[in-house]
Design a protein around this motif. Structure first.
Motif, mmCIF file in Angstrom:
data_model
loop_
_atom_site.group_PDB
_atom_site.id
_atom_site.type_symbol
_atom_site.label_atom_id
_atom_site.label_comp_id
_atom_site.label_asym_id
_atom_site.label_seq_id
_atom_site.Cartn_x
_atom_site.Cartn_y
_atom_site.Cartn_z
ATOM 1 N N LEU A 178 0.828 -1.207 0.000
ATOM 2 C CA LEU A 178 0.000 0.000 0.000
ATOM 3 C C LEU A 178 0.866 1.264 0.000
ATOM 4 N N ALA A 179 1.965 1.235 0.750
ATOM 5 C CA ALA A 179 2.874 2.384 0.755
ATOM 6 C C ALA A 179 3.481 2.600 -0.629
ATOM 7 N N THR A 180 3.804 1.489 -1.304
ATOM 8 C CA THR A 180 4.338 1.590 -2.669
ATOM 9 C C THR A 180 3.318 2.226 -3.601
ATOM 10 N N ALA A 181 2.080 1.743 -3.521
ATOM 11 C CA ALA A 181 1.024 2.287 -4.384
ATOM 12 C C ALA A 181 0.778 3.764 -4.096
ATOM 13 N N LEU A 182 0.775 4.145 -2.814
ATOM 14 C CA LEU A 182 0.546 5.538 -2.451
ATOM 15 C C LEU A 182 1.655 6.435 -3.005
ATOM 16 N N ALA A 183 2.902 6.011 -2.840
ATOM 17 C CA ALA A 183 4.022 6.800 -3.362
ATOM 18 C C ALA A 183 3.933 6.923 -4.882
ATOM 19 N N THR A 205 2.636 10.121 -9.675
ATOM 20 C CA THR A 205 1.870 10.349 -10.901
ATOM 21 C C THR A 205 1.267 11.745 -10.942
ATOM 22 N N LEU A 206 0.696 12.172 -9.830
ATOM 23 C CA LEU A 206 -0.056 13.423 -9.804
ATOM 24 C C LEU A 206 0.834 14.653 -9.629
ATOM 25 N N ALA A 207 1.967 14.498 -8.948
ATOM 26 C CA ALA A 207 2.873 15.634 -8.746
ATOM 27 C C ALA A 207 3.731 15.840 -10.003
ATOM 28 N N LEU A 257 0.306 5.122 -12.810
ATOM 29 C CA LEU A 257 -0.928 5.103 -12.028
ATOM 30 C C LEU A 257 -1.625 3.745 -12.153
ATOM 31 N N THR A 258 -1.644 3.176 -13.340
ATOM 32 C CA THR A 258 -2.247 1.855 -13.536
ATOM 33 C C THR A 258 -1.512 0.795 -12.729
#
Length: 565
Positions: free
Chosen positions: A285-290, A295-297, A326-327
């Motif tokens: 989950l931490a990997t996905a959040l980072a 992606t957004l920044a 993001l995918t």
């Protein structure tokens, strides 16, 4: 005796300059003396326990080859070294000869390595049977974590004469040395835990931690002592991880007897597996959040410095591969939640053990945009300089890494840690399993075909755009090529492991390999769509064929599991 001579040589090298062109950037000899002599003194104090003393020497010697290659940078091109504790010019130096300190460093490394070989042969010559060790999963995980820290920039520099950069951006001796150190740390940790006696294992882990401190502590001290140098997270990560290893070395490493283990089985097995799955899921989950933040920044920050304007004008640039990242992040997040759910944990864990490579595949593509923009954009002719020479007429542009690049790099590091945790969880699950069956031999053909097609697909471009040359494995090797290489190696490894696994885990491994192939094919709409005018290339069709073959093999394996149930 040899290890003592090596420690003395390393200590004296702090006094005798490694080059006549530059000396140490600060008073480093007290620190270097403690780091070199301290472990040897400790080994001497425990000489009454030969196994413990020999283990310390073995642990110290494990990193000696990597340090030797790292020290060769002084002879190849001294000004490019990032060793402020030994060499920091106060003027521009185009090249530098080596001095007596360099030869003392080489002698110290060689003597330490020879002493370690002799000590290892002595302890291996004993008749003791290797014992089952505690922490056999945690210690290598900590060692790999430290390896990641070794590959980052040792310091941040405001000094114009010290160009601080990571191992992959440096010259070949530094890169080779850091890679050897990064590989040696977990390898030596595993060997230490496989030592024939408790004392040897504990001493080897302690010596390994001391050797890692000898590499990571000097840049931290330099960042604290000098105003123009700053501490980075990499060496600190090494110190924290290896301090934990040293702490575990002070505990009892040998597991309890089989009789005691049977009495405690009901209490020990489930909590152990629960904590491993919890760690794996949270790291995922931490990997996905980072990755989502990456992606957004913005990946690149652009600043226009127009002398006619009162304030600089800032803008942001994003990578065309951001939707690909993001995918991959969404896939990892879904699988991480699956690992945290007891009913789906075994299958989701196996899939997550491969899906992390999708983060690397997409993350390196995102970082390539940032690195290319910052390196090329600041050159003359790309807006980085006023070419016309007009006074204030032409704005100059500066390109810097944005927050998205930093978060993407963090996602890559977390992805590796999540993969290691997934592997550790798989080992625990395998130990708890009672089914000793293997995958059906009938899946050999589709597994081999799928693996070969997948490796070929990762080496071929998925889409073609006029004027765009995609990085690959066989040609145009660039930053994204490391992601392609990682994914290809993971798929090949999963195929080999699937042929030796039980039917259900084999099916999960093959499904995960197919997922990576499909992620690679998804670059056509996710990346090619951002570039415009993209059309399918050979790699797209080969990736789809690989996914079909691997999914067919997974289905056959799952059917075999139902037949044997």
């Amino acid at each position: 005796m040899l290890v003592a001579l090596g420690a003395v040589a390393l200590t004296v090298a702090a006094f005798v300059h490694v080059s006549p062109a530059a000396g140490p950037g600060f008073t480093s000899w007290p620190w270097l003396a403690v780091l070199a002599l301290g472990p040897v003194v400790a080994a001497f104090l425990v000489r009454g326990k030969p196994g413990l003393a020999a283990g310390v020497v073995v642990g110290l010697a494990a990193l000696a080859p990597g340090r030797l290659v790292l020290d060769l940078q002084f002879a190849v091109n001294g000004p490019l070294t990032i060793r402020p504790e030994l060499y920091l010019p106060d003027r521009f130096v185009g090249g530098s000869a080596v001095g007596g300190g360099f030869w003392l460093l080489v002698a110290g490394d060689v003597l330490t390595a020879v002493a370690g070989v002799l000590a290892w042969r002595a302890v291996r010559a004993r008749d003791d049977e290797p014992e089952r060790r505690r922490w056999r999963l945690l210690v290598p995980l900590l060692a790999v974590t430290a390896s990641v820290g070794l590959l980052t920039a040792p310091v941040l520099s405001d000094n114009g004469f010290l160009l601080a950069r990571s191992a992959f951006e440096g010259p070949w001796p530094a890169l080779g040395g850091y890679l050897l150190l990064a590989v040696a740390l977990p390898f030596a940790a595993v060997l230490a835990l496989a030592a024939p006696s408790e004392h040897v294992a504990r001493g080897a882990l302690g010596g390994l931690a001391a050797a890692a401190f000898g590499v990571a502590a000097p840049p931290v001290v330099a960042g604290l002592v000098r105003d123009d140098l700053h501490v980075t997270w990499g060496p600190v990560l090494v110190l924290v991880a290896m301090a934990a290893v040293a702490g575990l070395a002070g505990t009892r490493l040998t597991e309890t007897s089989e009789e005691d283990a049977e009495n405690l089985a009901g209490e020990a097995k489930l909590p152990g597996l629960f904590w491993w799955r919890l760690t794996t899921g949270l790291l995922g989950l931490a990997t996905a959040l980072a990755a989502v933040i990456g992606t957004l920044a913005p990946q690149v920050a652009v600043t226009a410095l127009n002398p006619a304007a009162a304030t600089p004008v800032s803008a942001a640039a994003e990578s065309p591969a951001r939707w690909f990242l993001l995918t991959a992040a969404i896939v990892v997040a879904v699988l991480s939640f699956g690992v945290l759910t007891p009913k789906t944990a075994p299958g989701a864990r196996a899939l997550l053990g491969l899906a992390w490579a999708g983060i690397v595949l997409a993350g390196t593509a995102v970082l390539n945009t940032a690195l290319t923009a910052t390196q090329a954009g600041n050159l003359a002719g790309f807006g980085g300089a006023d070419l016309n020479g007009a006074s204030g007429a032409t704005p100059a542009f500066t390109y810097d890494l944005g927050a998205g690049a930093a978060w993407t790099f963090a996602a890559l590091v977390l992805a590796v840690l999540a993969a290691l945790a997934a592997v550790g969880t798989g080992v625990v699950e395998r130990e708890d399993a009672v089914d000793g069956s293997r995958a059906d031999g009938g899946v050999l053909t589709p597994v081999v075909a799928g693996a070969v097609l997948a490796v070929a697909a990762f080496g071929l471009p998925v889409f073609s755009v006029p004027g765009y040359v995609a990085p690959g494995l066989w040609s145009d090797f660039d930053t994204p090529s490391w992601g392609l290489l990682t994914a290809a190696a993971v798929v090949a490894g999963a195929a080999v492991l699937a042929l030796r696994s039980r039917p259900k885990p084999a099916a999960a491994l093959l499904a995960g390999a197919a997922l990576l192939a499909l992620l690679h094919a998804a670059e056509l709409p996710l990346v090619g769509g951002s570039l415009g005018g993209a059309s399918p290339a050979t790699g797209f069709w080969v990736a789809l064929a690989a996914a079909v073959a691997l999914l067919a093999a997974a289905a056959m394996s799952a059917a075999g599991a139902r037949r044997t149930a």
